[in-house]
Design a protein around this motif. Structure first.
Motif, short mmCIF file in Angstrom:
data_model
loop_
_atom_site.label_atom_id
_atom_site.label_comp_id
_atom_site.label_asym_id
_atom_site.label_seq_id
_atom_site.Cartn_x
_atom_site.Cartn_y
_atom_site.Cartn_z
N GLU A 256 0.72 -1.42 0.19
CA GLU A 256 -0.25 0.09 0.01
C GLU A 256 0.48 1.20 -0.12
O GLU A 256 0.60 2.66 -0.63
CB GLU A 256 -0.94 -0.13 0.63
CG GLU A 256 -1.99 -0.78 1.31
CD GLU A 256 -2.87 -1.16 2.30
OE1 GLU A 256 -2.57 -0.13 3.27
OE2 GLU A 256 -3.80 -1.87 2.54
N GLN A 257 2.25 1.46 1.23
CA GLN A 257 2.72 2.39 0.62
C GLN A 257 3.85 2.83 0.03
O GLN A 257 3.20 3.79 -0.93
CB GLN A 257 3.80 2.57 1.91
CG GLN A 257 2.96 3.12 3.07
CD GLN A 257 4.78 1.60 4.88
OE1 GLN A 257 5.09 1.46 3.77
NE2 GLN A 257 4.72 2.65 5.63
N THR A 258 3.94 1.86 -1.21
CA THR A 258 4.98 1.33 -2.18
C THR A 258 3.47 2.27 -3.39
O THR A 258 4.01 2.97 -4.26
CB THR A 258 5.34 0.30 -2.76
OG1 THR A 258 5.98 -0.51 -1.52
CG2 THR A 258 5.74 0.09 -3.99
N ASP A 259 2.43 1.29 -3.35
CA ASP A 259 1.28 1.64 -4.44
C ASP A 259 0.80 3.38 -3.99
O ASP A 259 1.02 3.95 -5.04
CB ASP A 259 0.37 1.66 -4.09
CG ASP A 259 -0.39 -0.01 -4.63
OD1 ASP A 259 1.15 -0.20 -5.31
OD2 ASP A 259 -0.89 -1.11 -4.21
N GLU A 260 1.11 4.25 -3.07
CA GLU A 260 1.13 5.88 -2.35
C GLU A 260 1.62 5.90 -3.01
O GLU A 260 1.71 7.25 -3.80
CB GLU A 260 0.84 6.05 -1.17
CG GLU A 260 -0.83 4.97 -0.69
CD GLU A 260 -1.22 5.28 1.30
OE1 GLU A 260 0.46 5.50 1.29
OE2 GLU A 260 -1.86 4.93 1.58
N ASN A 261 3.01 5.41 -3.34
CA ASN A 261 4.54 6.09 -3.63
C ASN A 261 4.46 5.96 -4.96
O ASN A 261 4.61 7.51 -6.06
CB ASN A 261 6.10 5.19 -2.92
CG ASN A 261 5.86 5.74 -1.36
OD1 ASN A 261 5.36 6.73 -0.65
ND2 ASN A 261 6.94 4.95 -1.33
N VAL A 262 4.09 5.39 -5.38
CA VAL A 262 4.36 5.30 -6.98
C VAL A 262 2.61 6.06 -7.89
O VAL A 262 3.71 7.02 -8.79
CB VAL A 262 3.89 3.79 -7.32
CG1 VAL A 262 3.35 3.44 -9.47
CG2 VAL A 262 4.56 2.71 -6.78
N VAL A 263 1.83 6.53 -7.10
CA VAL A 263 0.72 7.31 -7.63
C VAL A 263 1.44 9.00 -7.32
O VAL A 263 1.53 9.73 -7.91
CB VAL A 263 -0.33 6.95 -6.58
CG1 VAL A 263 -1.14 8.08 -7.17
CG2 VAL A 263 -1.04 5.71 -7.22
N GLU A 264 2.01 8.53 -6.19
CA GLU A 264 2.73 10.26 -5.98
C GLU A 264 3.72 10.16 -7.04
O GLU A 264 3.97 11.25 -7.61
CB GLU A 264 3.62 10.04 -4.68
CG GLU A 264 2.25 10.93 -3.79
CD GLU A 264 2.82 10.81 -1.81
OE1 GLU A 264 4.43 10.34 -1.89
OE2 GLU A 264 2.55 10.13 -1.76
N GLU A 265 4.43 9.26 -7.17
CA GLU A 265 5.40 9.66 -8.31
C GLU A 265 4.96 10.01 -9.86
O GLU A 265 5.34 10.83 -10.30
CB GLU A 265 6.60 8.22 -8.36
CG GLU A 265 7.63 8.87 -7.22
CD GLU A 265 8.50 7.20 -7.21
OE1 GLU A 265 8.65 6.60 -8.70
OE2 GLU A 265 9.00 6.84 -6.38
#
Length: 87
Positions: free
Chosen positions: A24-33
């Motif tokens: 989930e954190q990675t998904d959030e980071n990917v979305v932010e990127e």
């Protein structure tokens, strides 16, 4: 064996739960990127549009200048070839 299967399920469940959080954190980071990348691409697109417009303006001004120079040369050529009545 049944107890071991249940323990493995619990361990897998815990592992899966632990894996979900980083995902989930990675998904959030990917979305932010992606959002940041999209913003940067928009900025680049705007800058390229500006440069393209400036290039078009310079091209038009250059064509006008060349046309003006050609007209001036024709006028000078015509003045030099006309007979002078002063002689």
């Amino acid at each position: 064996m049944a107890g071991q299967d249940q323990n493995n399920s619990n361990q897998n469940g815990i592992i899966d739960n632990n894996e979900i959080e980083p995902t989930e954190q990675t998904d959030e980071n990917v979305v932010e990127e992606y959002i940041m990348l999209d913003s940067k691409l928009d900025e680049l697109n705007t800058a390229l549009d500006y440069l393209e417009q400036k290039n078009d303006d310079i091209h038009e001004r250059l064509k006008e200048l060349l046309k003006s120079n050609k007209e001036i040369r024709e006028e000078l050529r015509n003045e030099n070839t006309e007979p002078t009545g002063n002689n």
